[in-house]
Design an enzyme around this catalytic site. Sequence first.
Site, short mmCIF file in Angstrom:
data_model
loop_
_atom_site.label_atom_id
_atom_site.label_comp_id
_atom_site.label_asym_id
_atom_site.label_seq_id
_atom_site.Cartn_x
_atom_site.Cartn_y
_atom_site.Cartn_z
N ASP A 108 22.50 2.87 -8.20
CA ASP A 108 22.93 1.86 -9.16
C ASP A 108 24.34 2.12 -9.67
O ASP A 108 24.74 3.27 -9.91
CB ASP A 108 21.96 1.88 -10.34
CG ASP A 108 22.33 0.91 -11.44
OD1 ASP A 108 22.31 -0.30 -11.19
OD2 ASP A 108 22.65 1.38 -12.56
N GLU A 159 25.32 0.22 -4.72
CA GLU A 159 25.72 -1.00 -5.41
C GLU A 159 27.14 -0.86 -5.93
O GLU A 159 27.41 -0.03 -6.80
CB GLU A 159 24.78 -1.28 -6.58
CG GLU A 159 25.14 -2.55 -7.34
CD GLU A 159 24.60 -2.58 -8.76
OE1 GLU A 159 24.27 -3.68 -9.23
OE2 GLU A 159 24.55 -1.53 -9.41
#
Length: 623
Positions: free
Chosen positions: A248, A321
């Site tokens: 993330d 990401e």
Amino acid sequence: MTPRRLLLYLLVAICGGVVYASGFPNYHAHFDFVAWDKHRTAEKLDAAQKWWQSAAIYQIYPRSFKDSDGDGVGDLKGIAEQLPYLKEIGIAATWISPIYTSPMADFGYDVANFTNIDSVFGTLDDFDALIAKSREVGVKIILDFVPNHSSDEHEWFKKSAAGDKDYKDFYVWHPGRMVNGTRQPPTNWRSVFRGSAWQWHAERKEYYLHQFLSKQPDLNYRNPKVRAAMSDVLRFWLRRGVTGFRVDAVPFAFEIAPDANGNWPDEPRNDWVVDPDDYNYVKHIYTADQPETLHLVYEWRRVLDEFQKENGGDERVMLTEAYSPLDVVMKYYGNETAEGAQMPFNFLMINWLSNDSDAYHFAETVNAWLQNMPEGRTANWVIGNHDQNRVGSRLGADRIDMLNMLTNMLPGVSISYYGDEIGMTDVWIPWNDTQDPSACHTNPDIYEKFSRDPERTPFQWSDAENAGFSTANKTWLPVADNYKTVNVQHERVAPLSHLNIYKQLHALRNESTLRHSSVELKAINQNVLGVKRMLLNDYTYVFLMNLFDSTEQVDLTQAFDNLPYEVEYVIVTPQSTAKKGDTVKSNSLKLLPKEAVVVRSTTKLTTTVGYFAYYVPKNEKHK
């Protein structure tokens, strides 16, 4: 007679079949010449390909997938219960958004314990049972890894705030600066969730950095102890059986190093943003995409590779990401000396395309990734996730099938967001029911701009109460009004439903041509995008999508080289008048408004000579 025509006749005479050619070669085509080696059989190509390189990966937002205990929130037992569904629709691995212990200030992205399961979702025993079920069913588990920050309720942060010598520098702290006798934050850095990225801590009497919520303090990756601790987190879950991690918010891991006095510079202003609380009020040249971040990703990849070397099994994977410039994202793949993420998320279809984008825009978007991707790497295709409006709401509900078809007809990894396979769209959530902290930190006048709740609503399993998601009186977010018709149960029995088209696509992805050939993609005209996949000793496939409301006549022989005289329909959509198995001349396909189809050669491609392709005749058994 021209030499070219003479060669054509000679080929027909020698081969005893039919040779098809269409014009001169397209020098913009992207062919994998290894695949044309007659000694490289499908079996050898399969053996050389890693499990993930042509896989279909499916994101589960766990709060919304399946509730097993009737509390209105999805959980691990619910996911385990529905793993056979993922196998049914052709999924190789599922990425599960955070399930760790958390006060849920950001629904799991504020982690209070990186090595335990939040009671909302279950227990470690439930997780182990999920892994066991995944192995039984044959669907791998990928976990969300949240490295940029922890919760302020994590033991590390509590010890850091208390000045514990082992944890004092686990986070980014600063006493602030005095301006006219008033203590102020150290810099003008802004939080993604609005306002200052600095929060005063009364106990420690210093500010700490939080690039997201104030309850999500940033970890200090310039401290080797932090890097070691987070690598151990990866090892913990690898030992429990996960196949990899989606990482993330990677670009935020590092900030620029402080100067000799321990201070950081202000970021320059963005003159086009006037709201001082807006994240984009400043240009993030010191708080995102720092060069050290790449080396951190390479370090985590070594952890995965070392674990595989020691324990065997399939390759463990990393998905990263980063909504960063394309040249930066490409560096996440690795370099000459270090391996990085196998799948740096390709967000170009999210970032570059809109409802008005024509076929030229689509071609530019897809080819931008293929042309910039380092040699030997694998592409991936993403059209939705938990932070973006659903693809049907963003690009058109009547384009859901064609967009699922596009991501599955391209080479590499397709990544789906739960519900996109059945055509789920955004659900309007009123202010009083809004849950997303990104929206709750605003006000009723502007919250819809910031809310991610519309794309996170419960999965629609059936036409039963709460769409079969939960037996609770109230679900954590409302169920869509259209669940009576948009659901798995209903679509399983409708031949041309979104779900059945999606299942056909994933079955087709097992074909050698789609697993091993490269791709030629182009805008045939402003309205029609075409994708060609061709492999020696196998069928040639062409995907066509008509983006707009006009009827289009398509001559494939003018658009692509080396196509046969006739093709057959393999996948059709509800807009189609043709049926699966129908044949049509390659030079006279008609596409109705918003229609998308997959066609293929009626026989296999057996050889090419110069500009010509030879397909074995229909009445001749292919060997």
